[in-house]
Design a protein around this motif. Structure first.
Motif, PDB file in Angstrom:
ATOM      1  N   LEU A 108       8.638   9.653  10.962  1.00 51.36           N
ATOM      2  CA  LEU A 108       9.710  11.252  11.381  1.00 51.36           C
ATOM      3  C   LEU A 108       9.586  11.917  10.021  1.00 51.36           C
ATOM      4  CD1 LEU A 108      12.873   9.223  13.428  1.00 51.36           C
ATOM      5  CD2 LEU A 108      10.773  10.854  13.959  1.00 51.36           C
ATOM      6  N   GLY A 109       9.284  11.336   8.929  1.00 54.11           N
ATOM      7  CA  GLY A 109       8.708  12.493   7.854  1.00 54.11           C
ATOM      8  C   GLY A 109       9.770  11.813   6.393  1.00 54.11           C
ATOM      9  N   GLY A 110       9.294  10.999   6.611  1.00 54.51           N
ATOM     10  CA  GLY A 110      10.661  10.425   5.177  1.00 54.51           C
ATOM     11  C   GLY A 110       9.194  10.199   4.371  1.00 54.51           C
ATOM     12  N   LYS A 111      10.070   9.765   3.150  1.00 54.87           N
ATOM     13  CA  LYS A 111       9.245   9.059   2.374  1.00 54.87           C
ATOM     14  C   LYS A 111       9.750   8.093   1.821  1.00 54.87           C
ATOM     15  CE  LYS A 111       7.668  13.127  -0.723  1.00 54.87           C
ATOM     16  NZ  LYS A 111       7.566  13.763  -1.633  1.00 54.87           N
ATOM     17  N   VAL A 112       8.675   6.441   2.580  1.00 55.97           N
ATOM     18  CA  VAL A 112       9.880   5.335   2.191  1.00 55.97           C
ATOM     19  C   VAL A 112       8.715   4.479   1.291  1.00 55.97           C
ATOM     20  CG1 VAL A 112       9.193   2.967   3.682  1.00 55.97           C
ATOM     21  CG2 VAL A 112       9.249   5.661   4.536  1.00 55.97           C
ATOM     22  N   THR A 113      10.033   4.125  -0.061  1.00 50.97           N
ATOM     23  CA  THR A 113       9.367   2.751  -0.397  1.00 50.97           C
ATOM     24  C   THR A 113      10.176   1.680   0.072  1.00 50.97           C
ATOM     25  OG1 THR A 113       9.955   4.370  -2.463  1.00 50.97           O
ATOM     26  CG2 THR A 113       9.787   2.297  -2.911  1.00 50.97           C
ATOM     27  N   ILE A 114       9.232   0.244   0.530  1.00 53.18           N
ATOM     28  CA  ILE A 114       9.299  -0.575   1.043  1.00 53.18           C
ATOM     29  C   ILE A 114       9.622  -1.765  -0.670  1.00 53.18           C
ATOM     30  CG2 ILE A 114       8.379  -0.426   3.533  1.00 53.18           C
ATOM     31  CD1 ILE A 114       6.705  -2.233   2.819  1.00 53.18           C
ATOM     32  N   SER A 115      10.477  -2.938   0.011  1.00 55.86           N
ATOM     33  CA  SER A 115      10.239  -3.751  -1.109  1.00 55.86           C
ATOM     34  C   SER A 115       9.835  -5.198  -0.059  1.00 55.86           C
ATOM     35  CB  SER A 115      12.457  -3.487  -2.225  1.00 55.86           C
ATOM     36  OG  SER A 115      12.430  -4.627  -0.843  1.00 55.86           O
ATOM     37  N   TYR A 116       9.350  -5.720  -0.858  1.00 62.36           N
ATOM     38  CA  TYR A 116       9.255  -7.690  -0.758  1.00 62.36           C
ATOM     39  C   TYR A 116       9.307  -8.065  -2.118  1.00 62.36           C
ATOM     40  CZ  TYR A 116       5.452  -7.306  -4.274  1.00 62.36           C
ATOM     41  OH  TYR A 116       4.760  -7.317  -5.223  1.00 62.36           O
ATOM     42  N   LEU A 117       9.625  -9.492  -1.339  1.00 64.32           N
ATOM     43  CA  LEU A 117       9.980 -10.628  -3.007  1.00 64.32           C
ATOM     44  C   LEU A 117       8.321 -11.416  -2.948  1.00 64.32           C
ATOM     45  CD1 LEU A 117      11.058 -11.756  -4.804  1.00 64.32           C
ATOM     46  CD2 LEU A 117      12.616 -13.201  -2.229  1.00 64.32           C
ATOM     47  N   VAL A 118       7.898 -11.912  -2.327  1.00 60.72           N
ATOM     48  CA  VAL A 118       6.747 -12.514  -1.916  1.00 60.72           C
ATOM     49  C   VAL A 118       5.469 -12.451  -0.693  1.00 60.72           C
ATOM     50  CG1 VAL A 118       8.408 -15.033  -2.265  1.00 60.72           C
ATOM     51  CG2 VAL A 118       7.195 -14.617  -0.248  1.00 60.72           C
ATOM     52  N   GLY A 119       5.719 -11.327  -0.449  1.00 63.87           N
ATOM     53  CA  GLY A 119       4.569 -11.085   0.834  1.00 63.87           C
ATOM     54  C   GLY A 119       4.015  -9.767   0.845  1.00 63.87           C
ATOM     55  N   LEU A 120       3.273 -10.303  -0.806  1.00 64.14           N
ATOM     56  CA  LEU A 120       2.367  -8.746  -1.496  1.00 64.14           C
ATOM     57  C   LEU A 120       1.797  -7.961  -0.260  1.00 64.14           C
ATOM     58  CD1 LEU A 120       1.947  -6.146  -3.507  1.00 64.14           C
ATOM     59  CD2 LEU A 120       0.646  -8.388  -4.107  1.00 64.14           C
ATOM     60  N   THR A 121       0.756  -9.276   0.448  1.00 66.16           N
ATOM     61  CA  THR A 121      -0.057  -8.591   0.943  1.00 66.16           C
ATOM     62  C   THR A 121       0.721  -7.960   2.856  1.00 66.16           C
ATOM     63  OG1 THR A 121      -1.645 -10.907   0.711  1.00 66.16           O
ATOM     64  CG2 THR A 121      -1.933  -9.546   2.833  1.00 66.16           C
ATOM     65  N   ASP A 122       1.478  -8.177   2.681  1.00 67.19           N
ATOM     66  CA  ASP A 122       1.864  -7.434   3.748  1.00 67.19           C
ATOM     67  C   ASP A 122       2.423  -6.440   3.509  1.00 67.19           C
ATOM     68  OD1 ASP A 122       2.571  -9.627   5.691  1.00 67.19           O
ATOM     69  OD2 ASP A 122       3.840 -10.863   4.458  1.00 67.19           O
ATOM     70  N   ALA A 123       3.238  -6.347   2.255  1.00 69.44           N
ATOM     71  CA  ALA A 123       3.993  -4.950   1.713  1.00 69.44           C
ATOM     72  C   ALA A 123       2.362  -4.121   1.501  1.00 69.44           C
ATOM     73  CB  ALA A 123       4.208  -5.043   1.039  1.00 69.44           C
ATOM     74  N   ILE A 124       1.406  -4.292   1.456  1.00 70.00           N
ATOM     75  CA  ILE A 124       0.575  -3.773   1.110  1.00 70.00           C
ATOM     76  C   ILE A 124      -0.312  -3.037   3.133  1.00 70.00           C
ATOM     77  CG2 ILE A 124      -2.202  -3.364   0.482  1.00 70.00           C
ATOM     78  CD1 ILE A 124      -1.329  -5.522  -1.842  1.00 70.00           C
ATOM     79  N   ASP A 125      -0.126  -4.354   3.803  1.00 72.58           N
ATOM     80  CA  ASP A 125      -0.590  -3.572   4.652  1.00 72.58           C
ATOM     81  C   ASP A 125       0.273  -2.842   5.126  1.00 72.58           C
ATOM     82  OD1 ASP A 125      -2.547  -5.498   4.765  1.00 72.58           O
ATOM     83  OD2 ASP A 125      -1.456  -7.711   5.751  1.00 72.58           O
ATOM     84  N   VAL A 126       1.765  -3.242   5.857  1.00 76.74           N
ATOM     85  CA  VAL A 126       2.850  -1.725   5.919  1.00 76.74           C
ATOM     86  C   VAL A 126       2.797  -0.448   5.140  1.00 76.74           C
ATOM     87  CG1 VAL A 126       4.853  -1.160   6.222  1.00 76.74           C
ATOM     88  CG2 VAL A 126       4.675  -3.808   6.657  1.00 76.74           C
ATOM     89  N   CYS A 127       1.888  -0.718   4.329  1.00 74.29           N
ATOM     90  CA  CYS A 127       1.968   1.145   4.031  1.00 74.29           C
ATOM     91  C   CYS A 127       0.552   1.642   3.779  1.00 74.29           C
ATOM     92  CB  CYS A 127       2.305   0.914   1.850  1.00 74.29           C
ATOM     93  SG  CYS A 127       3.238   0.290   1.357  1.00 74.29           S
ATOM     94  N   ASN A 128      -0.300   0.912   4.096  1.00 75.31           N
ATOM     95  CA  ASN A 128      -1.814   1.189   3.921  1.00 75.31           C
ATOM     96  C   ASN A 128      -1.659   2.027   5.617  1.00 75.31           C
ATOM     97  OD1 ASN A 128      -3.117   0.877   2.084  1.00 75.31           O
ATOM     98  ND2 ASN A 128      -3.518  -0.732   2.579  1.00 75.31           N
ATOM     99  N   ASP A 129      -1.052   0.746   6.264  1.00 73.38           N
ATOM    100  CA  ASP A 129      -0.904   1.861   7.632  1.00 73.38           C
ATOM    101  C   ASP A 129      -0.537   2.659   8.548  1.00 73.38           C
ATOM    102  OD1 ASP A 129      -1.398   1.617  10.975  1.00 73.38           O
ATOM    103  OD2 ASP A 129       0.230   0.386  11.277  1.00 73.38           O
ATOM    104  N   ILE A 130       0.747   3.101   6.990  1.00 70.36           N
ATOM    105  CA  ILE A 130       1.432   4.791   7.108  1.00 70.36           C
ATOM    106  C   ILE A 130       0.388   5.639   6.762  1.00 70.36           C
ATOM    107  CG2 ILE A 130       3.344   5.343   6.312  1.00 70.36           C
ATOM    108  CD1 ILE A 130       5.462   3.093   6.388  1.00 70.36           C
ATOM    109  N   ASN A 131      -0.022   4.995   5.846  1.00 70.83           N
ATOM    110  CA  ASN A 131      -0.823   6.202   3.889  1.00 70.83           C
ATOM    111  C   ASN A 131      -1.726   6.888   5.655  1.00 70.83           C
ATOM    112  OD1 ASN A 131       1.292   6.698   2.539  1.00 70.83           O
ATOM    113  ND2 ASN A 131       0.540   5.087   1.278  1.00 70.83           N
ATOM    114  N   ILE A 132      -2.858   5.870   6.753  1.00 72.23           N
ATOM    115  CA  ILE A 132      -3.663   6.548   6.375  1.00 72.23           C
ATOM    116  C   ILE A 132      -3.186   6.481   7.858  1.00 72.23           C
ATOM    117  CG2 ILE A 132      -5.192   4.293   5.992  1.00 72.23           C
ATOM    118  CD1 ILE A 132      -4.484   3.029   8.242  1.00 72.23           C
TER     119      ILE A 132
END
Length: 286
Positions: A108-132
């Motif tokens: 919807l056009g927002g610039k998103v920063t997500i935080s994680y504690l232990v799920g680095l791989t999960d955080a990478i996957d979320v951002c990659n899915d958005i950015n591609i």
């Protein structure tokens, strides 16, 4: 790995494990399904490896709804731009409903920063899915411990919107005794840390806060008393913040949502996570 990380995998619940050692280093490791109970979804696996044989039992769980951005979701949301120009911070955005909200806000056009504690791989996957799926990179991630880390040290820039999805593991306690230790854990996440993070967010010019409460507060469900009391405390903090500061605070008592954080042996009907995420986004955009 033997106990279930690879077989039967993520969507399973460990039950038991037996192992015996023997000298047989010339064997090729192999898994074998010994039995499967269809009604209970209980399987027994045998693993034969070099120098040992093991048997594991595990329950198969329903796979959670995929958070991958679909073509239809992208078509419905991209171009609406109701969050265009807004910096959005999603605490706990690497898993669960937070990950779905992150993707909806970005589409919807927002610039998103997500935080994680232990799920680095999960955080990478979320951002990659958005950015591609977007012509520009609208998502980044960072590690943040809501209990021990300082908001102002971690997040240097101003954010317009804060979504707070941090949570510890939630288990049903069938005893009738109130567990003070469990309550303190929930209170740290849903009250103490939430208040401190919100005040720091406001101090840097933040405008809107979303706090996910629980439908359990209005349902007679036994075994979650510590969780419900902490969530109720979080709602009171939201009322306090909105009365003292010029910010919009939205509290939504969410029902159980079909995500990787709500896997259960009892296959209840859970809400569709993207429908919930879109509804949350629309509430915050008004």
């Amino acid at each position: 790995n033997i106990v279930g990380m690879q077989t039967p995998g993520l969507n399973s619940l460990f039950k038991s494990f037996e192992i015996s050692f023997r000298y047989q280093d010339n064997l090729t490791p192999v898994f074998h399904l010994k039995s499967f109970h269809d009604r209970l979804k209980l399987l027994k696996l045998q693993y034969q490896g070099k120098n040992f044989v093991a048997e594991a039992e595990a329950f198969l769980l329903k796979k959670s709804c995929s958070s991958s951005i679909s073509t239809s979701l992208k078509k419905d949301l991209v171009g609406r731009n109701i969050f265009k120009g807004r910096e959005v911070l999603i605490i706990g955005g690497s898993r669960g409903i937070g990950s779905f909200v992150a993707k909806v806000i970005a589409l919807l056009g927002g610039k998103v920063t997500i935080s994680y504690l232990v799920g680095l791989t999960d955080a990478i996957d979320v951002c990659n899915d958005i950015n591609i799926n977007l012509s520009i990179k609208n998502a980044i991630f960072c590690k943040f411990d809501v209990i021990n880390d300082n908001y102002l040290d971690t997040f240097k820039k101003k954010y317009d919107d804060l979504f707070y999805f941090a949570t510890p593991t939630i288990n049903n306690d069938l005893s009738n005794t109130f567990n003070q230790e469990s309550y303190i854990k929930f209170k740290q996440f849903y009250c103490d840390s939430f208040r401190k993070i919100s005040l720091d967010f406001i101090a840097k010019g933040g405008e809107k806060i979303f706090y996910p409460s629980s439908i359990y507060l209005q349902k007679d469900i036994k075994g979650f008393e510590e969780y419900k009391l902490a969530k109720e405390g979080g709602e009171l903090i939201c009322t306090e913040i909105s009365s003292k500061f010029p910010v919009k605070v939205i509290v939504n008592r969410l029902d159980r949502v079909d995500t990787d954080q709500t896997l259960s042996l009892i296959q209840d009907k859970f809400l569709d996570p993207y429908s919930v995420a879109i509804d949350i986004a629309l509430q915050m955009s008004r």
